[in-house]
Design a protein around this motif. Structure first.
Motif, PDB file in Angstrom:
ATOM      1  N   UNK A 100       0.280  14.650 -13.514  1.00 58.13           N
ATOM      2  CA  UNK A 100      -0.336  13.537 -12.794  1.00 58.13           C
ATOM      3  C   UNK A 100       0.618  12.366 -12.722  1.00 58.13           C
ATOM      4  N   UNK A 131      -6.444   5.140  -5.959  1.00 58.73           N
ATOM      5  CA  UNK A 131      -6.302   3.959  -5.116  1.00 58.73           C
ATOM      6  C   UNK A 131      -7.570   3.845  -4.277  1.00 58.73           C
ATOM      7  N   UNK A 159       2.992  -5.173  -6.455  1.00 65.27           N
ATOM      8  CA  UNK A 159       1.893  -4.388  -7.021  1.00 65.27           C
ATOM      9  C   UNK A 159       2.327  -2.948  -7.240  1.00 65.27           C
ATOM     10  N   UNK A 160       3.219  -2.448  -6.384  1.00 66.25           N
ATOM     11  CA  UNK A 160       3.643  -1.059  -6.554  1.00 66.25           C
ATOM     12  C   UNK A 160       4.532  -0.900  -7.787  1.00 66.25           C
ATOM     13  N   UNK A 164       2.224  -0.699 -10.526  1.00 69.58           N
ATOM     14  CA  UNK A 164       1.616   0.635 -10.528  1.00 69.58           C
ATOM     15  C   UNK A 164       2.565   1.685 -11.079  1.00 69.58           C
ATOM     16  N   UNK A 219       7.841   1.748   1.489  1.00 64.95           N
ATOM     17  CA  UNK A 219       7.071   1.139   2.568  1.00 64.95           C
ATOM     18  C   UNK A 219       7.246  -0.379   2.554  1.00 64.95           C
ATOM     19  N   UNK A 241      -4.938   9.542  -6.897  1.00 67.49           N
ATOM     20  CA  UNK A 241      -4.274   8.612  -7.786  1.00 67.49           C
ATOM     21  C   UNK A 241      -5.095   7.349  -7.990  1.00 67.49           C
ATOM     22  N   UNK A 260       3.149  -5.802  -1.615  1.00 66.06           N
ATOM     23  CA  UNK A 260       3.179  -4.352  -1.823  1.00 66.06           C
ATOM     24  C   UNK A 260       4.224  -4.020  -2.873  1.00 66.06           C
ATOM     25  N   UNK A 278       3.235  12.589  -9.929  1.00 62.77           N
ATOM     26  CA  UNK A 278       2.664  12.354  -8.597  1.00 62.77           C
ATOM     27  C   UNK A 278       2.355  10.877  -8.414  1.00 62.77           C
ATOM     28  N   UNK A 279       1.745  10.286  -9.433  1.00 62.11           N
ATOM     29  CA  UNK A 279       1.395   8.867  -9.312  1.00 62.11           C
ATOM     30  C   UNK A 279       2.647   8.012  -9.170  1.00 62.11           C
ATOM     31  N   UNK A 333       5.265   3.709  -1.927  1.00 65.08           N
ATOM     32  CA  UNK A 333       4.786   2.381  -1.541  1.00 65.08           C
ATOM     33  C   UNK A 333       5.911   1.357  -1.601  1.00 65.08           C
ATOM     34  N   UNK A 391       3.825   8.337  -5.612  1.00 66.49           N
ATOM     35  CA  UNK A 391       3.061   7.507  -4.672  1.00 66.49           C
ATOM     36  C   UNK A 391       3.527   6.061  -4.758  1.00 66.49           C
ATOM     37  N   UNK A 392       3.719   5.581  -5.995  1.00 65.71           N
ATOM     38  CA  UNK A 392       4.150   4.191  -6.167  1.00 65.71           C
ATOM     39  C   UNK A 392       5.527   3.969  -5.557  1.00 65.71           C
TER      40      UNK A 392
END
Lengths: 336, 504, 168
Positions: free
Chosen positions: C15, B432, C65-66, C69, C29, B430, C62, C18-19, C26, C22-23
């Motif tokens: 894609x 990063x 920015x996430x 993203x 998190x 991705x 985080x 998935x991206x 995050x 991930x964001x």
């Protein structure tokens, strides 16, 4: 097919083990290590515990006191909690011993990690470590009183560096503040060596390093011990630096600073150890204590050489835990 | 010139045949320790200790110091071949070393790495020989504020240079900081972000994160692309060494700069890790070929390796003079001193002259011997890449697991390694950047610690960060590094130059 | 390399999703970090900034920015762009799954036997080597590791019932 590969390994492993384990076993029933002994230090490199453990490693190897090698490992994570939990988790493994400092009590109290010294098997007290009040020789202070008076005048801007947070160094600092009314800014560092260097570099006004951690800088003319946090003077008469011996350094009590704090340098082993196993290590450390190298370490570091084992030791540790609990409570260092 | 006389005396000691033999053994052992994750200097000492009691303290410490040199050299090998840095200061070596290996230039990358290490170490030893007392004094200037300045500079010279979207860089670095913060807070002695999980008490170790993110992540990427390392055609004869040597002098400027950065960082308490990152970051900005860094640029191997070794070597001086080791491996040497009853400290240079100068002489020779040994082995290392992927991949996985396990003897860490591995694969796909994350794990808590120590000392006033010339200069350098792209842009507006085209 | 799979003749996860995943991860998190920071205090105490001071702001960063993203992930990626083809993902899973099993096996049967199985599986299944070769490498590697780590460098590695039985 998997089976055959297993067999292959089995045979090969057996061959190797036969080759490497073919050592004469002593006829006596006394227990002896059959594997390398891990010697854990629950603190960083260069500090007092580290210096002692590594000296012991050298002594044991040099004088051939043990058939198996001794591997010294620093497990300083979590204020030593890493080391203690590691030994606690090795129940029934007699090949793991640990040297202690006061974080044996303070770390579980300050962090609440599931550990208590009773989780380990006590082996022996090797010595008690002294603490000094150290200042830089650039500064005019010659006695504890002069220093404390200056600290009072400075009105809370004097900085005291020490090892870790809510551990022995901060306990002593806290005690000094209570006893004198002088206020210090306590700055935690990672290890005794780093603490001493901060004082040499004049980034702080004082430390309460163990003698062994700062003696090299005393000899180098950079630092000066003002007093011992002990009830009576130590007896080492050999001149160390500035024409003075350790015995010439007064106790803090003599100088009106009535604080006594000594720290356990003891050995514990994994839980569930048998009497024979404990006896082996007690015997080992008795032999270590008889070597000239050990005596030199004791003298360099002005150690109190009390030796204790068995019930006496266990009782002593229990009393010490109680005392630390009171100290930590009074200072507000206990985990909520 | 008393130093030189002492040094020559030291050489006389070291050049005894027995001591040379001792050196070779130490180096070989050190290389093995450097290559295999999970082995540390402590293990090397444990093996050699019984042996060393039959020799003089000088021979003994030569042997132990050679473990140190060997481990420094060995750390680069896995970085280049498998993208797995064994030590924090080899992380930056992977950025260009591993792409080189993938392009079939493993031999070149390794030669460049070893040679640069040697140059950096040599530069640092010469400095130690000539200005030892000054250096020790300089090291003492570093209080918490100065330490923070150094970390700040390391971060500044490294961020803002990645091609990835800024928000992703920020997210990646901040996740690194968050992971680095897990565990015991050094300043208050309090646990944080552990949520009652005992295993998290000690936090996330750099090695576990890096084995997962870089090592396992890379295996997964390779699997996705099909079953082969691209670097099969790696040259495997010694000619590659000569060829690479012909090319290396072109990068003398980078080398010199990296040597200076390394020496400077080495004598501060910050050490080799910030040195390698800083040196890589600055080289990337300053170099003509900087735009191609990360795609297998040999200069991108030279810069971090030179700096790391210059730092690793010059760090020994404050250790000898002050008794504070800069790294676990350096701590091994410190342990060696203690075992022989030698107390590190200012008096060592006066009371134990023979020993100290013998050690310094062994730094010269140990590095020469080390260089010869590792260079001879370059073809051998490069040949590892010829092993088919379906054999080498599980072996790497096994070694990674062992490495992760032996950091804290915990199987929990092996699980974490795998989690990091999958995360590394996803993050990389991705787009990063992973380097800021690793940098933040390695330096984050230390930077925070020195920041808070500084504020404690100043009672909350930020002015401590420009309270004297030293810290002020470091902070200013950091700000320049941070805003370098803008400065550069401004400069090129004034003086238009043709920009290099981007290579894919 | 992700570009190669554009065109989507063969299937695979987008894609974009998935991206976004991930964001979102995050973001989770970030929330955990902020929660943990609040628990230990984020203001300034007697000892300077409290333990949660830094993690709190790190968590905020985080989070911020996430979210950016996430927005970019949903906005910038064409919906037909693939993350990877299914067949590629199957390759990846053929490492992830055995390694996951391997990691958990370590605690049960020790690292040596687990490693033997892992290497044998890879060589036989993915490499299609003959059994003789497979056995030699799969058994030889743990053996060498045993000698180097346990015997030579004195590093104790996790062991299982077999090693116990052999008294190692």
């Amino acid at each position: 097919m998997k089976r055959s590969s297993k067999h292959f390994l089995l045979g090969a492993v057996a061959a190797i083990s036969a080759a490497t384990y073919f050592m004469p076993t002593p006829a006596t029933a006394a227990w002896e290590p059959t594997r390398p002994v891990e010697f854990i230090i629950p603190a960083g490199t260069g500090g007092g515990a580290d210096q002692m453990a590594r000296t012991i490693q050298g002594i044991v190897t040099k004088h051939n006191l043990m058939k198996q090698p001794m591997v010294v490992i620093n497990k300083s994570g979590g204020a030593g909690g890493e080391g203690f939990l590691d030994v606690k988790g090795s129940k029934g493994n007699p090949h793991k011993i640990i040297i202690t400092l006061s974080n044996l009590f303070t770390t579980p109290m300050a962090t609440g990690i599931p550990f208590n010294w009773k989780d380990l098997t006590p082996v022996a007290m090797l010595a008690l470590d002294e603490f000094n009040l150290w200042v830089n020789t650039d500064k005019p202070f010659k006695t504890a009183k002069e220093f404390i008076d200056a600290a009072k005048t400075a009105n809370g801007t004097f900085k005291m560096a020490g090892t870790g947070s809510k551990q022995e160094d901060q306990i002593i600092t806290e005690a000094i503040q209570k006893a004198t009314g002088a206020k210090f800014i306590y700055i935690p560092e990672r290890g005794g060596g780093a603490v001493a260097v901060q004082l040499v570099g004049n980034h702080v006004e004082s430390t309460v390093n163990n003698p062994i951690e700062a003696v090299a800088h005393w000899k180098g003319g950079k630092l000066r011990p003002l007093c011992f946090f002990d009830s009576k003077r130590v007896t080492y008469k050999e001149v160390v630096a500035e024409g003075k011996s350790w015995a010439d350094i007064p106790t803090c009590k003599e100088q009106g600073l009535d604080i006594v704090y000594l720290m356990l340098r003891g050995i514990f082993m994994s839980p569930g150890a048998t009497k024979e196993q404990v006896d082996f290590y007690v015997g080992l450390f008795r032999k270590v204590r008889d070597t000239p190298e050990w005596k030199k370490l004791m003298e360099d570091g002005a150690f109190n050489t009390t030796f204790m084992t068995g019930d006496a030791f266990t009782k002593w540790v229990a009393a010490e835990e109680k005392r630390h609990e009171e100290l930590m409570k009074a200072a507000g260092f206990m985990a909520k | 010139m008393e130093e030189l006389a002492n040094l020559f005396h030291g050489f006389a000691v070291v050049l005894q045949p027995f001591n040379i033999l001792v050196m070779v053994i130490g180096i070989l052992l050190g290389v093995i320790i450097g290559v295999l994750p999970g082995l540390g200097g402590a293990n090397g000492v444990a093996i050699l200790l019984p042996l060393t009691f039959s020799m003089s303290p000088t021979s003994a410490i030569i042997m132990l110091s050679c473990i140190y040199w060997g481990a420094l050299f060995g750390g680069a090998i896995t970085s280049v071949l498998f993208n797995i840095p064994g030590e924090p200061w080899s992380v930056a070596t992977t950025f260009d070393g591993y792409p080189m290996a993938q392009q079939g230039k493993a031999g070149e990358a390794l030669t460049a790495a070893f040679t640069s290490s040697f140059v950096g170490a040599l530069f640092a030893v010469i400095m130690i020989t000539l200005v030892a007392p000054l250096v020790a004094k300089f090291a003492l200037e570093f209080g918490p504020a100065e330490k923070f300045g150094v970390y700040f500079l390391a971060f500044c010279s490294f961020v803002g240079m990645s091609k990835e979207p800024p928000a992703k860089t920020v997210a990646s670095m901040m996740i690194g900081f968050a992971l680095g913060a897990v565990g015991l807070d050094q300043m208050t002695g309090q646990l944080r972000l552990t949520f009652g999980i005992t295993e998290l008490l000690i936090g996330f170790d750099f090695l576990i994160a890096v084995i997962g993110l870089f090592g396992i992540g890379e295996i997964l990427l390779t699997m996705e692309e099909g079953l082969s390392f691209k670097g099969r055609s790696a040259m495997i004869n010694l000619r590659v060494v000569i060829q690479t040597w012909k090319e290396l002098p072109r990068y003398w400027m980078t080398s010199l700069r990296s040597c200076l950065i390394g020496c400077w960082m080495g004598v501060t308490p910050a050490g080799a890790t910030p040195a390698s990152f800083m040196s890589y970051g600055i080289a990337k900005r300053v170099s003509k070929r900087g735009h191609n860094f990360g795609n297998g640029e040999i200069e991108g191997v030279v810069a971090p390796e030179t700096a790391a070794h210059a730092a690793g070597t010059s760090a020994l001086l404050p250790m000898l003079a002050l008794g504070v080791p800069g790294s676990p491996t350096a701590a091994v040497l410190l342990g060696g001193l203690l075992i022989w009853g030698l107390q590190p400290g200012p008096m060592l240079f006066i009371e134990q002259k023979d020993f100290v100068w013998g050690l310094i002489a062994s730094m010269y020779l140990g590095n020469v011997v080390g260089l010869i040994i590792v260079l001879t082995c370059v073809p051998l290392f490069a040949a590892i890449l010829r092993i088919p992927f379906s054999i080498i991949a599980p072996i790497i996985l096994v070694l990674c697991a062992i490495g992760a396990y032996s950091v804290h003897n915990s199987t929990f860490d092996v699980v974490m390694m795998l989690v990091f591995g999958v995360a590394g694969y996803l993050l990389k796909k991705c787009n990063y950047p992973l380097a800021p994350l690793v940098l933040a794990i390695v330096l984050g808590d230390k930077a925070e610690e020195s920041f808070r120590q500084s504020l404690l000392a100043s009672q909350g006033s930020l002015s401590i960060f420009w309270s004297n010339g030293l810290v002020g200069t470091i902070m200013a350098l950091g700000l320049i590094a941070l805003f370098w792209p803008m400065i550069q842009a401004g400069w090129s507006m004034l003086m238009p130059v043709k920009k290099g085209t981007r290579q894919e | 390399m992700a570009k190669k799979s554009k065109g989507a003749a063969v299937g695979g996860p987008a894609h974009r999703s998935v991206e976004a995943g991930v964001a979102i991860f995050a973001v989770v998190l970030a929330l955990i970090t902020i929660g943990g920071a609040l628990a230990v205090g984020i203001d300034w105490g007697a000892e300077g900034p409290k333990a949660g001071f830094f993690p709190f702001y790190v968590g905020l960063f985080i989070l911020g920015s996430s979210l950016i993203n996430l927005w970019h992930a949903l906005r910038d990626n064409p919906s037909d762009k693939l993350f990877a083809e299914w067949i590629q993902l199957r390759q990846v899973m053929s490492v992830v799954i055995p390694t996951t099993i391997y990691v958990f096996l370590i605690s049960w049967i020790g690292i040596y036997i687990a490693s033997l199985l892992l290497i044998a599986l890879f060589m036989r299944w993915l490499g299609k080597y003959g059994w003789g070769y497979v056995v030699a490498v799969a058994a030889g590697t743990p053996l060498v590791i045993f000698i180097v780590f346990e015997k030579w460098f004195l590093v104790p590695l996790p062991k299982g019932p077999l090693e116990e039985f052999l008294g190692l």
